[in-house]
Design an enzyme around this catalytic site. Sequence first.
Site, PDB file in Angstrom:
ATOM      1  N   CYS A 101     -80.594  54.648 -81.902  1.00 60.87           N
ATOM      2  CA  CYS A 101     -80.571  53.301 -82.491  1.00 60.87           C
ATOM      3  C   CYS A 101     -80.585  52.167 -81.465  1.00 60.87           C
ATOM      4  O   CYS A 101     -81.611  51.907 -80.851  1.00 60.87           O
ATOM      5  CB  CYS A 101     -79.376  53.188 -83.443  1.00 60.87           C
ATOM      6  SG  CYS A 101     -79.632  51.934 -84.733  1.00 60.87           S
ATOM      7  N   LYS A 121     -74.534  58.126 -77.475  1.00 58.61           N
ATOM      8  CA  LYS A 121     -75.098  56.774 -77.490  1.00 58.61           C
ATOM      9  C   LYS A 121     -74.451  55.900 -76.423  1.00 58.61           C
ATOM     10  O   LYS A 121     -73.211  55.804 -76.347  1.00 58.61           O
ATOM     11  CB  LYS A 121     -74.869  56.180 -78.882  1.00 58.61           C
ATOM     12  CG  LYS A 121     -75.557  54.864 -79.170  1.00 58.61           C
ATOM     13  CD  LYS A 121     -75.275  54.447 -80.631  1.00 58.61           C
ATOM     14  CE  LYS A 121     -76.011  53.203 -81.047  1.00 58.61           C
ATOM     15  NZ  LYS A 121     -75.775  52.890 -82.497  1.00 58.61           N
ATOM     16  N   GLU A 141     -79.085  58.853 -87.619  1.00 62.50           N
ATOM     17  CA  GLU A 141     -77.837  58.671 -86.872  1.00 62.50           C
ATOM     18  C   GLU A 141     -76.647  58.944 -87.807  1.00 62.50           C
ATOM     19  O   GLU A 141     -76.666  58.540 -88.974  1.00 62.50           O
ATOM     20  CB  GLU A 141     -77.811  57.209 -86.393  1.00 62.50           C
ATOM     21  CG  GLU A 141     -76.597  56.787 -85.590  1.00 62.50           C
ATOM     22  CD  GLU A 141     -76.667  55.291 -85.219  1.00 62.50           C
ATOM     23  OE1 GLU A 141     -77.571  54.583 -85.705  1.00 62.50           O
ATOM     24  OE2 GLU A 141     -75.812  54.846 -84.420  1.00 62.50           O
TER      25      GLU A 141
END
Lengths: 281, 281
Positions: free
Chosen positions: B151, B118, B47
């Site tokens: 994540c 995200k 990330e």
Amino acid sequence: MNTAKSTLVACCQLAPKIGDLAYNRSLTERAIRSAALRGAQVVVLPELVQSGYLFADRNEALALAETRDGPTLRLWQALARELNLVVVGGFCEHLGGDDLANSAALIDAQGVRAVYRKAHLWDAEKEIFTAGSEAPPVIETVHGRIGMLICYDLEFPEWVRLPALAGADLLCAPVNWPDGPRPQTERPAEVLRVQANASVNRLFIAACDRYGHERGVGWVQGSVIVDADGYPVAGPAEQGGEQILLATLNLAEARNKRISERNDLHRDRRPHLYGMDSSLD
Amino acid sequence: MNTAKSTLVACCQLAPKIGDLAYNRSLTERAIRSAALRGAQVVVLPELVQSGYLFADRNEALALAETRDGPTLRLWQALARELNLVVVGGFCEHLGGDDLANSAALIDAQGVRAVYRKAHLWDAEKEIFTAGSEAPPVIETVHGRIGMLICYDLEFPEWVRLPALAGADLLCAPVNWPDGPRPQTERPAEVLRVQANASVNRLFIAACDRYGHERGVGWVQGSVIVDADGYPVAGPAEQGGEQILLATLNLAEARNKRISERNDLHRDRRPHLYGMDSSLD
């Protein structure tokens, strides 16, 4: 709920005998009394511990089934009252007519507080049981809010989410995990899923597996009690045979879903993006 | 997709330097070339590997952000074309105006196939990024169907379910897992959640963590590639520093969701009971 209170939770990993109802009642009575002697306040028993698991056919299951007024739940009620504890255990439930459910009862000193019927059926269970369609109940007890679900239900995180969102502090999961191949050094995936379900919801889970070889099937024997971060505090037993796992839990910790200054595991959900009805937002 | 084909997947656990875009580009180029030399066909990067993670404030992030036409994605495109591989990596995306996203790109020999933003932001990210609202994309590549998420997204099983139901064989997850306390003998919960997400969907997941101490924060360094049963086939690296994990996967296995004679992990779902829109049934 006193926020500093601790609760002693037990998982009784037992080996019931298929079809021997009297033996199984006596086995659970000995286990519940033994756990109580060690201070247990919540006692979890395996899935279908009343009857055994691998029915030859539907007729055998029908012959072994009991209602919530049957001798097994009457025994568990008497013990819960006498010993002042919560019992969560699995039984083959006669629903009326020829219908059966793979059920679990939550019983405390007040009596039967809830019966839950497994909603996700495993393999040959589909030939025997009617799947439940009611969400896992969450019961306010003197120790905190306790939810129930059964075995394969744990493989559906959306299902685990429902009692979590309804405020469960502890999920009790009677299971019968058939053993299967896996890398020798790895913890069984059944246990990992319990851990992950706890960690994404910040709640406690007590999963009680069984022991014994039944009609050619062995079991993971993976009973485990995990904390709200998903780490085991008792077990996994792993091939440990019959035994009682005990863990002291501060169930109030599950009321706090915060995991960073700006993160709350439940509030951070975005249900409308998941295709959920807004009523669950 | 040839059902017997195997795919070599790499996770490059790297230590980018916050704010040093040229260093980070060079770091990712070396890693991608090194993975390619070892035969990698899909390369996953951490990330925000393009920028670093712990921005002092929004202005610093803005100054480091790139668009999908920026130098980092141009480099990754050139490498993907030259080396004939798939790259999945994270970058700080300039959306236009002052808006930023914590994004990941999937790039193959054809170019940028998808950019994912995200959807679940961690802690101070909420002060910097706009959360994405588009489901994780699933891209048909020569190796199979590849999805992406980032994540903290992995802590929402409902979100992981979307690319799984859309047919992903492999999920690539750039992550930055901040290290924290846990029982010494336990595998990090971050890794367990990857395993559980794979096992409940029967798909492969390659999670690429980072290394390096950045403004007082260390990382789990838990990069892991897990199979469709949820067991690691490479890693978890766990405190392994900079390194490349490699695993040969038969991605076609993810097309089969059957786990017993009568059970299919996706067909056994009961979305109407979970409060899902029927369109997702």
